[in-house]
Design a protein around this motif. Structure first.
Motif, PDB file in Angstrom:
ATOM      1  N   ALA A   6      36.941  37.776  58.416  1.00  0.00           N
ATOM      2  CA  ALA A   6      36.919  37.796  56.445  1.00  0.00           C
ATOM      3  C   ALA A   6      38.272  39.119  56.377  1.00  0.00           C
ATOM      4  O   ALA A   6      38.669  39.957  56.480  1.00  0.00           O
ATOM      5  N   ILE A   7      39.212  38.607  54.922  1.00  0.00           N
ATOM      6  CA  ILE A   7      39.820  39.130  54.615  1.00  0.00           C
ATOM      7  C   ILE A   7      39.518  39.163  53.381  1.00  0.00           C
ATOM      8  O   ILE A   7      39.281  38.645  52.773  1.00  0.00           O
ATOM      9  N   ALA A   8      39.566  41.066  53.220  1.00  0.00           N
ATOM     10  CA  ALA A   8      39.283  41.280  52.007  1.00  0.00           C
ATOM     11  C   ALA A   8      39.439  40.584  50.796  1.00  0.00           C
ATOM     12  O   ALA A   8      41.221  40.993  50.783  1.00  0.00           O
ATOM     13  N   THR A   9      39.292  40.449  49.327  1.00  0.00           N
ATOM     14  CA  THR A   9      39.858  39.792  48.575  1.00  0.00           C
ATOM     15  C   THR A   9      39.643  40.942  47.366  1.00  0.00           C
ATOM     16  O   THR A   9      39.172  42.125  47.547  1.00  0.00           O
TER      17      THR A   9
END
Length: 192
Positions: A6-9
């Motif tokens: 997951a990419i940090a949002t």
């Protein structure tokens, strides 16, 4: 999916502005032609195989919201271009009549514009060309599209269409197409 993470949002509540666009929001005829080019090095060309039936091709183009596709054979070799207009034009009935087959059997190859009738220029010409230059060229040729050739690789590199220019400049563009055969001239004269 184990190879992905997951990419940090981040939250959007404090964001008010947009990043300045690479290209100006308002393009004009003097703007560089490269700004409206469909470059196949950055985006794969929209293609369709030559043996697709015209009704199927039209359905696919409408679903994808595109007005034209490059036509290829089974080995992905470039053959020509077909537009949604071609798929709905008198060409379909002319081909069905001349081949004595049902309209439903007409294929993209039957109504496409063969590459022998298309025009292009070297991709390198874009360095000094404006959108106005391209539009003038399209009008002089009576064509809706101009192809871009990468001369060093002898490959199709891109395309610019009258529709792209109209969309970018927010203006209507009407280019009168020229007939490629006597049959097309005859049909225009007969319709008048």
């Amino acid at each position: 999916m184990n190879n992905f993470s997951a990419i940090a949002t981040v939250g959007m509540s404090d964001v008010e502005r947009f990043v300045d666009a690479e290209y100006p929001a308002q393009l004009g005829l003097e703007s560089p032609a490269a700004w409206i080019t469909t470059d196949f090095a950055r985006r794969a060309p929209l293609v369709i195989e030559h043996d697709v039936k015209v009704d199927d091709a039209l359905y696919m183009m409408k679903k994808a919201h595109v007005k034209a596709k490059l036509v290829v054979d089974a080995q992905n070799r470039f053959l020509g271009i077909v537009s949604a207009s071609d798929l709905q034009s008198h060409k379909v009935l002319m081909q069905a009549t001349s081949k004595s087959i049902p309209r439903s059997e007409i294929t993209v190859r039957d109504v496409m514009t063969d590459k022998a009738h298309l025009h292009g220029f070297a991709y390198q010409e874009l360095e000094n060309a404006s959108i106005g230059d391209v539009l003038y060229t399209l009008q002089e040729l009576g064509e809706q599209h101009v192809l871009l050739l990468d001369k060093s690789m002898q490959s199709l590199r891109g395309m610019i269409s009258a529709a792209d220019i109209a969309r970018a400049l927010h203006i209507p563009i009407d280019i009168t197409q020229r007939a490629h055969s006597f049959a097309e001239v005859f049909h225009v004269l007969k319709s008048a």
